[in-house]
Design an enzyme around this catalytic site. Structure first.
Site, PDB file in Angstrom:
ATOM      1  N   LEU A 239       1.050  -1.048   0.232  1.00  0.00           N
ATOM      2  CA  LEU A 239       0.323  -0.096  -0.229  1.00  0.00           C
ATOM      3  C   LEU A 239       0.701   1.811  -0.006  1.00  0.00           C
ATOM      4  O   LEU A 239       1.952   1.278   0.769  1.00  0.00           O
ATOM      5  CB  LEU A 239      -0.820  -0.399   1.260  1.00  0.00           C
ATOM      6  CG  LEU A 239      -1.646  -0.745   1.587  1.00  0.00           C
ATOM      7  CD1 LEU A 239      -3.019  -0.895   2.334  1.00  0.00           C
ATOM      8  CD2 LEU A 239      -2.910  -0.683  -0.096  1.00  0.00           C
ATOM      9  N   ASP A 240       0.872   2.107  -0.358  1.00  0.00           N
ATOM     10  CA  ASP A 240       0.938   3.113  -1.109  1.00  0.00           C
ATOM     11  C   ASP A 240       1.768   3.947   0.806  1.00  0.00           C
ATOM     12  O   ASP A 240       0.268   4.087   1.114  1.00  0.00           O
ATOM     13  CB  ASP A 240       0.553   4.567  -2.093  1.00  0.00           C
ATOM     14  CG  ASP A 240       1.084   4.098  -2.816  1.00  0.00           C
ATOM     15  OD1 ASP A 240       2.071   2.690  -3.677  1.00  0.00           O
ATOM     16  OD2 ASP A 240       0.454   4.271  -4.110  1.00  0.00           O
ATOM     17  N   PRO A 241       2.559   5.061   0.816  1.00  0.00           N
ATOM     18  CA  PRO A 241       2.145   6.082   1.866  1.00  0.00           C
ATOM     19  C   PRO A 241       0.983   6.518   1.991  1.00  0.00           C
ATOM     20  O   PRO A 241       0.452   6.249   3.304  1.00  0.00           O
ATOM     21  CB  PRO A 241       3.553   6.647   2.256  1.00  0.00           C
ATOM     22  CG  PRO A 241       4.015   5.910   1.176  1.00  0.00           C
ATOM     23  CD  PRO A 241       3.218   5.271   0.239  1.00  0.00           C
ATOM     24  N   LEU A 242       0.485   6.998   0.982  1.00  0.00           N
ATOM     25  CA  LEU A 242      -1.206   7.525   0.963  1.00  0.00           C
ATOM     26  C   LEU A 242      -2.002   6.580   2.146  1.00  0.00           C
ATOM     27  O   LEU A 242      -3.146   7.119   2.558  1.00  0.00           O
ATOM     28  CB  LEU A 242      -1.261   8.147  -0.228  1.00  0.00           C
ATOM     29  CG  LEU A 242      -2.375   9.186  -0.254  1.00  0.00           C
ATOM     30  CD1 LEU A 242      -2.534  10.075   0.495  1.00  0.00           C
ATOM     31  CD2 LEU A 242      -2.935   9.306  -1.613  1.00  0.00           C
ATOM     32  N   ALA A 243      -1.942   5.668   1.332  1.00  0.00           N
ATOM     33  CA  ALA A 243      -3.052   4.246   1.687  1.00  0.00           C
ATOM     34  C   ALA A 243      -3.348   4.170   3.113  1.00  0.00           C
ATOM     35  O   ALA A 243      -2.302   4.181   4.033  1.00  0.00           O
ATOM     36  CB  ALA A 243      -3.270   3.349   0.721  1.00  0.00           C
TER      37      ALA A 243
END
Length: 303
Positions: free
Chosen positions: A46-50
């Site tokens: 998962l991307d850091p944003l997610a």
């Protein structure tokens, strides 16, 4: 208790609710330290944003990571019309902006219909896909763009939850390899308004629709016994595979690398969940011609 020094093997699956702003690997390392696990792996970044479900496999559970990587996923995402960024999400630089646009609820619904089912998607340069061993996002940060081939993905659910004319909230169920921020951007392009993703939350990985997730803070505040109770048995991740019960002699034989005769009716090449007579999980087998079974991935203990 914050961390443990484990003297025993930790085997099982943890459904972590990844916090925003943290990489998947950083979350994995923190959880691994909390459990004192010797071996661990995550099953789809998962991307850091997610935020949301990040299944972590400890010990012998790492042997079934690939099945979770290949599983369908479900997400909730928010997109914003009117601008595009170089990363297709709110962490990037704005590269396109349009002030005068109008998108009706009906137009949004009609556009979403075009993205349901089997579609083609070109991955973003800001992705973990590699070109000659180098992640694309590193090349993108250096201003290098590589031609990417469109890939087949399947969007099994695409539901509009909210839309105020600018921001839209979607529930998306999709196959592995789907980039939700690219989907949001493509929807904006189709509407000729541009769009980028502002939020992404993974609701679940297929097979764990009804299981609870735990945050790192929750785990850190737990005593060891409660923390270990959060782990899910390995075989729950592969419930879609046909189960086969083996006799004690068959378990011994398959652990020795022998092919066993077990008339399962399974199709040649089909993966199977193998159990002993006491319902203990043995591992994954593969069906051969005439109903025979060979070992594919066995765990080194009986659960």
């Amino acid at each position: 208790m914050t961390t443990i020094e484990s003297q025993c093997s930790i085997d099982g699956i943890l459904l972590l609710n990844k916090p925003q702003g943290m990489t998947s690997n950083a979350a994995l390392q923190k959880a691994k330290h909390l459990f004192g696990a010797k071996k661990a792996g995550h099953t789809g970044s998962l991307d850091p944003l997610a935020t949301g479900m990040l299944p972590l496999c400890f010990g012998e559970a790492t042997k079934i990571c690939q099945y979770l990587l290949n599983a369908d996923k479900s997400y909730e995402t928010i997109g914003r019309l009117g601008s595009k960024t170089n990363t297709a999400d709110c962490t990037g630089e704005v590269i396109f902006c349009i002030e005068n646009y109008t998108v009706s609820h009906e137009e949004m619904i009609a556009t979403l219909e075009k993205y349901k089912g089997k579609i083609k998607q070109i991955p973003s340069m800001f992705s973990a896909l590699k070109h000659k061993g180098t992640p694309l996002y590193r090349l993108a940060r250096e201003g290098i763009e590589i031609e990417r081939k469109a890939r087949d993905i399947v969007i099994s659910q695409l539901k509009l939850e909210q839309f105020d004319g600018e921001c839209f909230t979607l529930t998306v169920s999709c196959s592995k390899g789907t980039y939700i921020r690219n989907l949001v951007e493509d929807i904006g392009d189709t509407l000729k308004a541009g769009a980028h993703m502002t939020k992404l939350h993974r609701l679940y990985t297929a097979g764990f629709e009804n299981n609870r997730m735990y945050t790192l803070d929750e785990l850190q505040d737990m005593p060891l016994s409660q923390r270990l109770a959060c782990l899910i048995p390995i075989d729950q991740a592969i419930q879609h595979l046909t189960p086969v019960i083996l006799s004690d002699s068959e378990v011994t034989a398959i652990r020795q690398g022998k092919v066993i005769s077990n008339k399962t009716g399974a199709v040649e090449g089909e993966d199977l969940r193998l159990y002993g007579e006491q319902s203990q999980f043995i591992g994954i087998g593969q069906a051969l011609i005439h109903g025979d079974i060979k070992a594919k991935r066995l765990v080194s203990f009986a659960l």
